[in-house]
Structures are given as C-alpha cells and as structure tokens.
Design a protein around this motif. Structure first.
Motif, mmCIF file in Angstrom:
data_model
loop_
_atom_site.group_PDB
_atom_site.id
_atom_site.type_symbol
_atom_site.label_atom_id
_atom_site.label_comp_id
_atom_site.label_asym_id
_atom_site.label_seq_id
_atom_site.Cartn_x
_atom_site.Cartn_y
_atom_site.Cartn_z
ATOM 1 N N LEU A 36 0.824 -1.211 0.000
ATOM 2 C CA LEU A 36 0.000 0.000 0.000
ATOM 3 C C LEU A 36 0.858 1.260 0.000
ATOM 4 O O LEU A 36 0.561 2.232 -0.701
ATOM 5 N N VAL A 37 1.925 1.251 0.787
ATOM 6 C CA VAL A 37 2.827 2.402 0.850
ATOM 7 C C VAL A 37 3.472 2.649 -0.505
ATOM 8 O O VAL A 37 3.551 3.790 -0.972
ATOM 9 N N GLU A 38 3.915 1.586 -1.146
ATOM 10 C CA GLU A 38 4.585 1.726 -2.442
ATOM 11 C C GLU A 38 3.615 2.154 -3.542
ATOM 12 O O GLU A 38 3.952 2.974 -4.403
ATOM 13 N N LYS A 39 2.403 1.627 -3.493
ATOM 14 C CA LYS A 39 1.429 1.955 -4.531
ATOM 15 C C LYS A 39 0.930 3.381 -4.422
ATOM 16 O O LYS A 39 0.786 4.092 -5.434
ATOM 17 N N HIS A 40 0.667 3.828 -3.191
ATOM 18 C CA HIS A 40 0.017 5.127 -3.003
ATOM 19 C C HIS A 40 0.975 6.224 -2.529
ATOM 20 O O HIS A 40 0.550 7.378 -2.363
#
Length: 364
Positions: free
Chosen positions: A133-137
């Motif tokens: 989630l951190v990497e995607k957003h």
C-alpha cells in the motif's frame, strides 16, 4: 520602490502564514492509553490541528472527550466518516497493533499519511500488505516510540556516528519494562487487547521488545541482524494467562550484539539504552543528562548535559507536521517505515525463536 518593498513584505508575510498553517490530523481509535499524548498536545502547538476522533466505542469516546473538555462533535463512529467530513492530511492510530493494517488500508488509497503507535505491525503478513500500500500510493507510514524524542538518543547517534568517540560498537543492552500494564493501572480498554496474543501479537516481547529493536536497527542504519534468539516466560500466569510477561532477545550482527530485556515484572518503569563501544560507554534514558565512561586502562567518567532537541524532533506531532510538509525526509530515522519494517521482522523472528527454542537466521 516603496510599492515594491511593500509588495515584497506582503509576499513574505503571506508565505510565512502559509507555511505556518497547521496540518489537519485525524485520530483512529482511542483504546490505546498513549492517546493522552493527543490531549496533552492540543492547544500547546500550532503545527497540528486535531480534526476528529474515530472510535466505534462511543461511551469510551464520550468519556475521554468530556474529561478533557473537548466537544462531542469531534467524535465519529468510523474512520471513513471522519475522513469524509474532515478531510485530514494525516491520521494517527491509537488502537490495537492488529488494527493498524485496517487504518493503512483506509488511508493509503486516499493519499492520507499514517503514523501508528509502536510497533508498526502485528506480524510479517500485515507488514507485507502495508508495504504494498505504501509503495502503490506513496504515503508516509510512520511509527511513534516514546524513546524517539529522548535527547539522549540523539546524542548517542552523534557520538557513535559523527564524533566516533565510542569507537566500534560491540554490544548494546536495552532495558525496557515496568511492573505490568494491569499493575500500573492501564485502562481496561487498553489491557483487553494489550494482553491478547492476536490483537497485540504477544505480551512483553512485543510491548517492550520493540523499543530495543527500533533503536538497534537505527544504529545499524537499517541493517537486519544475522540471527535472532529469544526466550520468554510467564511469571504471572494468573494475571497474564495468554501472553508472556518476561522476554530476552539477542540480536547478532557481523561486528556486535544487542541484548533486549523486556519485562512486565520490574518494580518500576525503566527505559535504558547502554551502548558499549571499543572506546567508550554511554547509558541513555529520558533524563536530561547522560553517563559517559571513556578512556583505556584508568577509565574516566563524566555526565553529559543534553541540549533540547529542535521542535520538529522533540515530539511526535511536530515531527509529523514536518514530514507532511516536506521539511523532514524519514528515510532511515527512528520513525521511518524502513527501520520499523525491520523491527516487525525482528519481533516475528523473536516470537518464533521463543516458541521453537531455536535461533532464527535472516537470509543475507
């Protein structure tokens, strides 16, 4: 010329006002007793505006808001409702460790930054989902430790990394504990999940083991240990029947070791970090001075007076504002996702080691 100067002054003043605008912060959960940090902070600083509290237990929320003379209109039954109505830029999580993932799952797709109470995640599975989630957003996902804001730890870093006055670090001993969350009077809402192996992931091994894992990973520049060995016990089975109340974790690195002593059995609260180098020893805690032992043979000793930290490094909310505003880049600092990801891996390995009686090795 006078008109130009006047316009320049207006521009500079406007820029100052804009930069001084507080960030909007929501609170997810109110069952963690560390939420008192929020109440202690409100009204004292201008860099953060608390826009609401999301807590499904309305009775708890009303009790806490009333006791701090805050309006009931700050309460929201869900984090989604708070976000929809208040549009926060960041969210602080004060719920169980297990619930941290749900907070990130709600906030990350909306571009809302998150800071959670220590530790970051309950296990490696939750950590992997958070990382995606951190990497995607592209949000900041931070972790708050009380010990991050100790001036002594900043001084340890300076002595070990910049001055090199401690020589090569050979061993670090962390002593973190107290006489138990129930014994010291933590709220029922807090101890209900803090003593649950699912919601907290363990007992003292998680609650206090995380401090040493955090500081050691930071001192090691985010490097993972070679191995983790841990022993736990239940000395007070009638009080804590589901989780450990005593834990010792040993971390092995290429050139040094760390010993993490975590306990709910001590007569009073302790958060000491002892750093043993080839040229000196320091003992750091929350006090305003720090014991420093140095010299070969006939050792010398003195107490170092510690300077106050800059505002944005002295408390979690000013730090959060600085990160959101781009003034601080939390690459490998004590609150960073990089460092605290390793903390979760260490704690997971420690729990496995304690359960199996085996040393757990990290792949190199």
């Amino acid at each position: 010329m006078k008109s130009f100067i006047l316009l320049l002054c207006i521009f500079l003043i406007s820029g100052t006002l804009i930069s001084a605008k507080p960030i909007r912060v929501g609170v997810a959960g109110m069952t963690h007793d560390h939420i008192n940090q929020v109440f202690d902070y409100i009204g004292k600083q201008q860099d953060v505006e608390i826009v609401g509290f999301a807590e499904p237990n309305k009775a708890l929320a009303m009790r806490l808001l009333k006791s701090h003379n805050l309006p009931e209109t700050l309460w929201f039954p869900t984090l989604e409702a708070l976000i929809q109505q208040k549009n926060p830029e960041a969210v602080c999580a004060f719920n169980s460790i297990y619930e941290h993932l749900a907070v990130v799952e709600t906030c990350a797709p909306k571009g809302i930054h998150v800071i959670v109470e220590k530790p970051l995640a309950v296990n490696n599975q939750h950590l992997a989902l958070m990382k995606a989630l951190v990497e995607k957003h592209q949000i900041h996902l931070l972790t708050n430790f009380e010990t991050t804001w100790y001036p002594s730890h900043a001084k340890v870093w300076e002595m070990a990394k910049k001055e090199k006055s401690l020589g090569t670090i050979r061993k670090v001993v962390f002593k973190d504990g107290h006489n138990g969350p129930i014994e010291i009077g933590c709220s029922k809402e807090f101890t209900n999940w803090l003593t649950d192996p699912i919601q907290n992931g363990g007992g003292a091994i998680v609650d206090f083991g995380c401090y040493g894992a955090n500081i050691m990973t930071w001192l090691m520049d985010g490097q993972k240990p070679i191995s983790v060995t841990a022993v736990t016990s239940q000395e007070k089975t009638s009080v804590y029947p589901k989780v450990d109340d005593e834990a010792t974790i040993i971390l092995k690195y290429p050139a040094c070791q760390a010993v993490i002593q975590a306990s709910w059995n001590w007569p009073f609260g302790v958060k000491d970090t002892e750093v043993y180098g080839t040229s000196g020893i320091v003992i750091a805690n929350k006090e305003a001075n720090m014991r420093y032992i140095y010299g070969e043979g006939n050792k010398a000793e003195k107490w170092l007076d510690l300077s106050a930290l800059p505002n944005e490094q002295s408390n979690v909310f000013s730090y959060l504002a600085a990160v959101v505003n781009g003034k601080i880049k939390p690459e490998k600092d004590l609150s960073s996702f990089a460092v605290n990801s390793v903390v979760v891996e260490i704690l997971s390995a420690a729990k496995e080691s304690a359960k199996t009686g085996k040393t757990i090795y990290f792949s190199r």
